[in-house]
Design an enzyme around this catalytic site. Sequence first.
Site, PDB file in Angstrom:
ATOM      1  N   LYS A  32       0.848  -1.203   0.000  1.00 61.11           N
ATOM      2  CA  LYS A  32       0.000   0.000   0.000  1.00 61.11           C
ATOM      3  C   LYS A  32       0.875   1.240   0.000  1.00 61.11           C
ATOM      4  O   LYS A  32       1.854   1.303   0.748  1.00 61.11           O
ATOM      5  CB  LYS A  32      -0.851   0.042   1.258  1.00 61.11           C
ATOM      6  CG  LYS A  32      -1.868  -1.061   1.358  1.00 61.11           C
ATOM      7  CD  LYS A  32      -2.567  -0.923   2.686  1.00 61.11           C
ATOM      8  CE  LYS A  32      -3.552  -2.053   2.863  1.00 61.11           C
ATOM      9  NZ  LYS A  32      -4.080  -2.050   4.220  1.00 61.11           N
TER      10      LYS A  32
ATOM     11  N   GLY B  56       8.279  -6.791  -6.209  1.00 59.86           N
ATOM     12  CA  GLY B  56       7.711  -7.101  -7.521  1.00 59.86           C
ATOM     13  C   GLY B  56       7.692  -5.890  -8.438  1.00 59.86           C
ATOM     14  O   GLY B  56       8.458  -4.940  -8.235  1.00 59.86           O
TER      15      GLY B  56
ATOM     16  N   GLY C  31       5.619  -3.353  -8.862  1.00 63.95           N
ATOM     17  CA  GLY C  31       5.338  -2.063  -8.224  1.00 63.95           C
ATOM     18  C   GLY C  31       6.561  -1.535  -7.493  1.00 63.95           C
ATOM     19  O   GLY C  31       6.944  -0.362  -7.635  1.00 63.95           O
TER      20      GLY C  31
ATOM     21  N   ASP D  38       3.887 -14.864  -8.881  1.00 62.26           N
ATOM     22  CA  ASP D  38       3.201 -14.847 -10.182  1.00 62.26           C
ATOM     23  C   ASP D  38       4.140 -15.156 -11.353  1.00 62.26           C
ATOM     24  O   ASP D  38       3.682 -15.498 -12.438  1.00 62.26           O
ATOM     25  CB  ASP D  38       2.553 -13.474 -10.424  1.00 62.26           C
ATOM     26  CG  ASP D  38       1.580 -13.084  -9.328  1.00 62.26           C
ATOM     27  OD1 ASP D  38       1.114 -13.982  -8.604  1.00 62.26           O
ATOM     28  OD2 ASP D  38       1.293 -11.881  -9.189  1.00 62.26           O
TER      29      ASP D  38
ATOM     30  N   ARG E 134     -17.813 -28.630  -7.027  1.00 60.59           N
ATOM     31  CA  ARG E 134     -17.377 -27.938  -5.808  1.00 60.59           C
ATOM     32  C   ARG E 134     -16.140 -27.116  -6.156  1.00 60.59           C
ATOM     33  O   ARG E 134     -15.414 -27.452  -7.094  1.00 60.59           O
ATOM     34  CB  ARG E 134     -17.000 -28.936  -4.712  1.00 60.59           C
ATOM     35  CG  ARG E 134     -18.146 -29.778  -4.219  1.00 60.59           C
ATOM     36  CD  ARG E 134     -19.127 -28.969  -3.350  1.00 60.59           C
ATOM     37  NE  ARG E 134     -20.117 -29.817  -2.730  1.00 60.59           N
ATOM     38  CZ  ARG E 134     -21.267 -30.204  -3.290  1.00 60.59           C
ATOM     39  NH1 ARG E 134     -21.565 -29.816  -4.538  1.00 60.59           N
ATOM     40  NH2 ARG E 134     -22.111 -30.976  -2.637  1.00 60.59           N
TER      41      ARG E 134
ATOM     42  N   ARG F  95       1.313 -18.382  -0.775  1.00 60.71           N
ATOM     43  CA  ARG F  95       2.387 -17.425  -0.485  1.00 60.71           C
ATOM     44  C   ARG F  95       3.085 -17.708   0.837  1.00 60.71           C
ATOM     45  O   ARG F  95       4.092 -17.082   1.159  1.00 60.71           O
ATOM     46  CB  ARG F  95       1.817 -16.002  -0.441  1.00 60.71           C
ATOM     47  CG  ARG F  95       1.341 -15.485  -1.769  1.00 60.71           C
ATOM     48  CD  ARG F  95       1.768 -14.063  -2.005  1.00 60.71           C
ATOM     49  NE  ARG F  95       1.555 -13.163  -0.915  1.00 60.71           N
ATOM     50  CZ  ARG F  95       0.714 -12.124  -0.930  1.00 60.71           C
ATOM     51  NH1 ARG F  95      -0.005 -11.891  -2.011  1.00 60.71           N
ATOM     52  NH2 ARG F  95       0.615 -11.327   0.093  1.00 60.71           N
TER      53      ARG F  95
END
Length: 364
Positions: free
Chosen positions: A76, A117, A119, A142, A282, A291
């Site tokens: 964030k 990563g 960002g 990822d 299901r 992670r």
Amino acid sequence: MKRVLVATGGGDCPGLNAVIRAIVKRSAREKDWEIIGSINSFDGLLKEPTEIVVLDEKAVSGLHFRGGTILGTTNKGGPFEWPVKNLDGSWGSVDRSEEMMRKLQYMGVDAVISIGGDGSQRISQAFHEKGLKIIGVPKTIDNDLPFTDFTFGYQTAVQIATEAVDKLVTTAASHNRILILEVMGRDAGWIALSASIAGGAEVCLIPEIPYDIEKVASRLETRFSRGKGFANIVISEGAMPKGGVQAGEKSEEVGYHNVRLRGAAARLEMELKKAGVVADIRETVLGHLQRGGIPVANDRILATQFGVKAFEMVLEERFGEMVAYRHPNIISIPLIDAIQKNKFVTENSNLVKTARGIGISLGD
Ligand code: F6P
């Protein structure tokens, strides 16, 4: 004494601690270097009082197999977009990058290693342009960063996803059901494809290949009509039907800019029912289990290689560059190249050819 500050940014992934440990251990082989860490990415630097820890060999002992990051992390905000509450109660942001540069200078920091990563590496590049001596270390489960064959964390996530498919196969077979497993990966289908191949899924749906629900349904019907009374589907969280969009919504969390992807498996179940599939269905959402926990050996090795290389790049003054793995070498590439685009699955990707080669339906 020369000083290097290390920070881990963005979502965590298995192997971050192994990188930190390797940086510290490699630096201990040189004379007069000190490694310090900023808590919760660069937030620790910007806090008053600052939250900084000294990372010596004792502090990193035994970290090679510990999941998460001892430094903490955040996805964030960040120094360029620090969240602040406006007078009317809404949230805005301020640029605190200059303040961070001044703090680093005041603390006598000679170089920064930023493990993160896409960002985080965009932030690294922006600091590099401001003159900060910074080096990037890529991480993400990822595996979608370009110019590096793999990022650490990815192999662990694939292992966890594969074990989930293995378990779901046995219960699907017992109940003659269709079991859908939703895995992470954001806009990239690498985890889903790998787990489908390793786990023997019948259908694999990824963001790069929007699926045709009629084709998925008919594939399942054919399988059931041939006497195979169960099926396993792996779907990426970012997969979408042809002409549709990703399942998820914008987050209300302050400073969090990513779309929260969720609901792909639940949507698929509804679509399959609507398309006339009669078998019981299901779904399982694997989520952050992918992670957490202990990194597999390959990720520990890659993370350790990245950490050693990152510190050696400091010694060689290769600032503004990022560590990368290009088999069989650990290399460095300019950060500016690394942040241009992400690495997605294409029709030419070997994993796609392999999946198609063994008859896995990609829903198209
Ligand atoms: O980028 C890593 C990743 O785990 C993605 O696969 C996933 O979409 C996202 O992060 C989840 O982020 P958060 O931990 O913020 O929910």
